[in-house]
Design a protein around this motif. Structure first.
Motif, short mmCIF file in Angstrom:
data_model
loop_
_atom_site.label_atom_id
_atom_site.label_comp_id
_atom_site.label_asym_id
_atom_site.label_seq_id
_atom_site.Cartn_x
_atom_site.Cartn_y
_atom_site.Cartn_z
N PRO A 57 0.38 -7.21 7.00
CA PRO A 57 0.24 -5.77 6.75
C PRO A 57 1.11 -4.99 7.74
N LYS A 58 1.46 -3.77 7.34
CA LYS A 58 2.39 -2.97 8.14
C LYS A 58 1.73 -1.70 8.67
N LYS A 59 2.32 -1.19 9.73
CA LYS A 59 2.03 0.15 10.25
C LYS A 59 3.35 0.91 10.18
N PRO A 65 8.47 0.89 8.80
CA PRO A 65 7.31 -0.02 8.88
C PRO A 65 7.56 -1.19 9.83
N GLU A 67 5.27 -4.86 11.48
CA GLU A 67 4.09 -5.71 11.30
C GLU A 67 2.95 -5.26 12.20
N ASP A 68 1.75 -5.20 11.62
CA ASP A 68 0.53 -4.88 12.35
C ASP A 68 0.14 -6.14 13.13
N ARG A 77 -4.59 -6.46 2.70
CA ARG A 77 -5.87 -6.08 3.32
C ARG A 77 -6.96 -6.04 2.25
N ASP A 80 -8.16 -2.68 0.84
CA ASP A 80 -7.18 -1.74 0.29
C ASP A 80 -7.29 -1.71 -1.23
N TYR A 98 3.86 -2.64 -3.18
CA TYR A 98 2.93 -1.82 -2.42
C TYR A 98 3.64 -1.43 -1.11
N GLU A 100 2.96 -1.44 1.96
CA GLU A 100 2.89 -2.38 3.08
C GLU A 100 3.65 -3.67 2.81
N THR A 102 2.60 -6.04 0.93
CA THR A 102 1.65 -7.15 0.78
C THR A 102 1.16 -7.34 -0.65
#
Length: 194
Positions: A57-59, A65, A67-68, A77, A80, A98, A100, A102
């Motif tokens: 998942p990303k921030k 973006p 990687e979280d 997630r 989500d 999507y 992120e 993912t």
């Protein structure tokens, strides 16, 4: 004199042959690597093959973006919800990612990036054989009688990998921090359902 030259030549050939055997033995010994070295190689391979592009998942940051790190390699997630799907775009052949990275929706279906951490909701209970089946034949959960993995999982590329590289990736993934995240099941053939 000729006998001495012939004898010297034979001795030289003997040393050359012995040198070749020693060289081959040294290569075999240097090819045997420790588990720690294999894990490091796996970490490297996971990074350069872009596994985190879809499985992490990303921030959002000032450079875009990233990687979280708390959710590294844990997949889509679980809580989500995907936004509404633009079915007109799908009917025209588009695939939608999507934000992120993912999940992907395409005419093939809705694919959610799997949790590939060492957690039991990831691949923590998988055998190497299951991992190898998933990565080389594209079978979900590494079980030969399961459905095929949906795009964008590039299992066809991993099918070309040497077994020691697959094993290194597997060992690295089993060494990762376990992240509990039960990813939803894929939804095959989206267009047929619309």
């Amino acid at each position: 004199m000729k006998k001495i030259v012939v004898l010297a030549s034979l001795v030289g050939i003997g040393f050359l042959i012995q040198s070749c055997f020693d060289s081959n033995n040294n290569q075999t010994q240097s090819q045997t690597i420790s588990k720690e070295q294999s894990i490091e190689r796996g970490k490297y391979l996971v990074k350069i093959t872009g596994c985190g592009d879809c499985h992490s998942p990303k921030k959002m940051g000032p450079m875009g973006p990233f990687e979280d790190s708390a959710q590294l390699l844990s997949g889509f997630r679980a809580n989500d919800i995907l936004p509404a799907i633009d079915t007109n775009s799908l009917k025209k052949g588009w695939a939608l990612f999507y934000a992120e990275g993912t999940a992907m929706v395409s005419p093939a279906g809705i694919a959610y990036a799997a949790n590939i951490t060492s957690d039991t909701t990831g691949i923590g209970t998988w055998s190497f054989e299951q991992f190898k089946i998933a990565m080389t034949t594209g079978k979900w959960k590494g079980l030969a009688n399961n459905r095929h993995l949906l795009p964008p999982m590039p299992w066809q590329n991993f099918a070309q990998m040497k077994e020691e590289d697959l094993r290194a990736i597997y060992e690295y993934l089993l060494s990762t921090k376990p992240v509990k995240n039960l990813v939803p099941s894929a939804v095959p053939s989206v267009l047929q359902q619309l």
